[in-house]
Design an enzyme around this catalytic site. Structure first.
Site, PDB file in Angstrom:
ATOM      1  N   ASP A   1       0.814  -1.215   0.000  1.00 52.75           N
ATOM      2  CA  ASP A   1       0.000   0.000   0.000  1.00 52.75           C
ATOM      3  C   ASP A   1       0.849   1.267   0.000  1.00 52.75           C
ATOM      4  O   ASP A   1       0.405   2.318   0.474  1.00 52.75           O
ATOM      5  CB  ASP A   1      -0.954   0.000   1.208  1.00 52.75           C
ATOM      6  CG  ASP A   1      -2.102   0.996   1.042  1.00 52.75           C
ATOM      7  OD1 ASP A   1      -2.538   1.207  -0.110  1.00 52.75           O
ATOM      8  OD2 ASP A   1      -2.567   1.565   2.054  1.00 52.75           O
TER       9      ASP A   1
ATOM     10  N   ASP B   1      -3.793  -4.390  -5.293  1.00 54.53           N
ATOM     11  CA  ASP B   1      -3.119  -3.094  -5.522  1.00 54.53           C
ATOM     12  C   ASP B   1      -1.633  -3.211  -5.845  1.00 54.53           C
ATOM     13  O   ASP B   1      -1.014  -2.205  -6.224  1.00 54.53           O
ATOM     14  CB  ASP B   1      -3.269  -2.150  -4.318  1.00 54.53           C
ATOM     15  CG  ASP B   1      -4.709  -1.848  -3.961  1.00 54.53           C
ATOM     16  OD1 ASP B   1      -5.589  -2.152  -4.786  1.00 54.53           O
ATOM     17  OD2 ASP B   1      -4.953  -1.322  -2.862  1.00 54.53           O
TER      18      ASP B   1
ATOM     19  N   ASP C   1     -11.519   1.585   5.259  1.00 53.34           N
ATOM     20  CA  ASP C   1     -10.371   1.765   4.368  1.00 53.34           C
ATOM     21  C   ASP C   1      -9.215   2.478   5.070  1.00 53.34           C
ATOM     22  O   ASP C   1      -8.091   2.468   4.577  1.00 53.34           O
ATOM     23  CB  ASP C   1     -10.776   2.584   3.139  1.00 53.34           C
ATOM     24  CG  ASP C   1     -11.828   1.875   2.305  1.00 53.34           C
ATOM     25  OD1 ASP C   1     -11.674   0.675   2.048  1.00 53.34           O
ATOM     26  OD2 ASP C   1     -12.813   2.532   1.906  1.00 53.34           O
TER      27      ASP C   1
END
Length: 347
Positions: free
Chosen positions: A140, A178, A321
């Protein structure tokens, strides 16, 4: 990633041109015959980008009954609200019936035992679990869900321990949400290392024999189809079951399918899955706990789009999130957000 042209240099041939041309045709013909015999005509036609596993894995997931974990956040929330908020508890009961992804990362001390527990439970009731591997180094881009393995070697060990928990039992793995879409945040050499790790993970997981592996490809608001097709190719899509889209995001199913179809075309027919957990009314341009969003299509392992193997809830609706828009830390349960998603969807 550009090919190293130096590897393509050859010593000049002293044979006549016609003889060399005939030899090339003979070798090409032999390769095609061998490819068809070993992989089947459809797989060989997929070429460099195509997945050799697409038809098999598509049939497996489309016939699957997906695992619903007992004791989920939604189930516990329903029990807590049963007397004080009966209407809301009924919504949570419905939410608790949906199969969702089970996420695994460095917050779990014994990943083998944790994965095994989930797979054991799913096998006991004749279902297939959705497992999310989320532990790539520099995860991330050091944002709200930062963490991951400390080194490449640590990640290789982790993914092998993850695989050990699955064994030869059926499972669907969503590989590193991601990781490919966001990798511009790391230096070029780090990007090369990351795609190599995903490539290795695909090989390890597919070697188990009954695991469907979908490499995450981000969403249509992040990269172009051209860029993602190249990244997927470098990451080993030819050995995977396909790719996943819209994980933890809000783009509509229609938007995701346009993007997915474009990527698939560049990869010569590779299949994909779409996360519909929170895309019921689309995106408002925000990615972190945006207000007013809705649950999407409930999980179903079939589709009218021949390229889509399943619509899944990979993100758990109601898990935050990150600490934004009034939410708690990333991955924390947020009951009111889950309830808002459900009510916006008309539940």
């Amino acid at each position: 990633m550009k090919k190293n042209k130096s590897r393509q240099k050859r010593t000049a041939s002293v044979s006549p041109v016609r003889f060399a041309y005939s030899n090339h045709l003979f070798v090409l013909g032999a390769l095609i015959v061998v490819g068809v015999l070993i992989f089947g005509s459809d797989s060989f036609a997929a070429g460099k980008g195509g997945s050799a596993n697409t038809s098999v894995d598509s049939a497996i997931i489309k016939s699957a009954k997906l695992y619903v974990k007992p004791g989920s956040h939604a189930e516990l929330q329903a029990a807590d609200w049963r007397l004080s908020r009966p209407a809301d508890a009924a919504v949570m009961d419905k939410l608790a019936l949906q199969p969702v992804g089970e996420w695994f990362g460095n917050w779990i001390p014994d990943v083998t035992a944790a994965v095994k527990s989930t797979v054991d439970a799913s096998r006991a009731n004749g279902t297939i679990p959705i497992l999310v591997a989320y532990n790539i180094p520099y995860r991330d881009c050091a944002l709200y869900s930062s963490g991951g393995s400390e080194t490449s070697d640590a990640y290789k060990m982790w993914i092998r321990n993850f695989a050990l928990g699955i064994g030869n039992r059926p499972a669907v793995v969503i590989l590193e949400p991601d990781a490919l879409a966001s990798m511009s945040c790391i230096p070029l050499e780090g990007q090369t290392a990351r795609t190599a790790l995903i490539n290795d993970a695909v090989s390890v997981l597919k070697a188990l024999g009954s695991t469907s592996v979908y490499i995450d490809a981000g969403n249509n608001g992040w990269t172009s189809a051209d860029v993602m097709a190249t990244r997927l190719t470098n990451a080993g899509i030819k050995n995977a079951s396909g790719f996943s889209l819209n994980v933890s995001n809000f783009f509509t199913t229609a938007e995701s399918e346009i993007f997915g179809n474009a990527i698939s075309k560049k990869l010569r027919g590779v299949h994909y899955v779409v996360d519909t957990s929170r895309n019921g009314i689309g995106s408002n341009g925000e990615w972190c706990n945006p207000a007013g969003r809705a649950l999407g299509k409930t999980p179903i392992a079939s589709s009218s789009n021949a390229l889509v193997d399943a619509y899944l809830w990979i993100k758990i609706p109601g898990e935050s999130d990150g600490p934004c828009n009034g939410g708690p830390a990333a991955g924390s349960w947020w009951a009111d957000y889950a309830l808002g998603l459900a009510k916006s969807a008309g539940w």
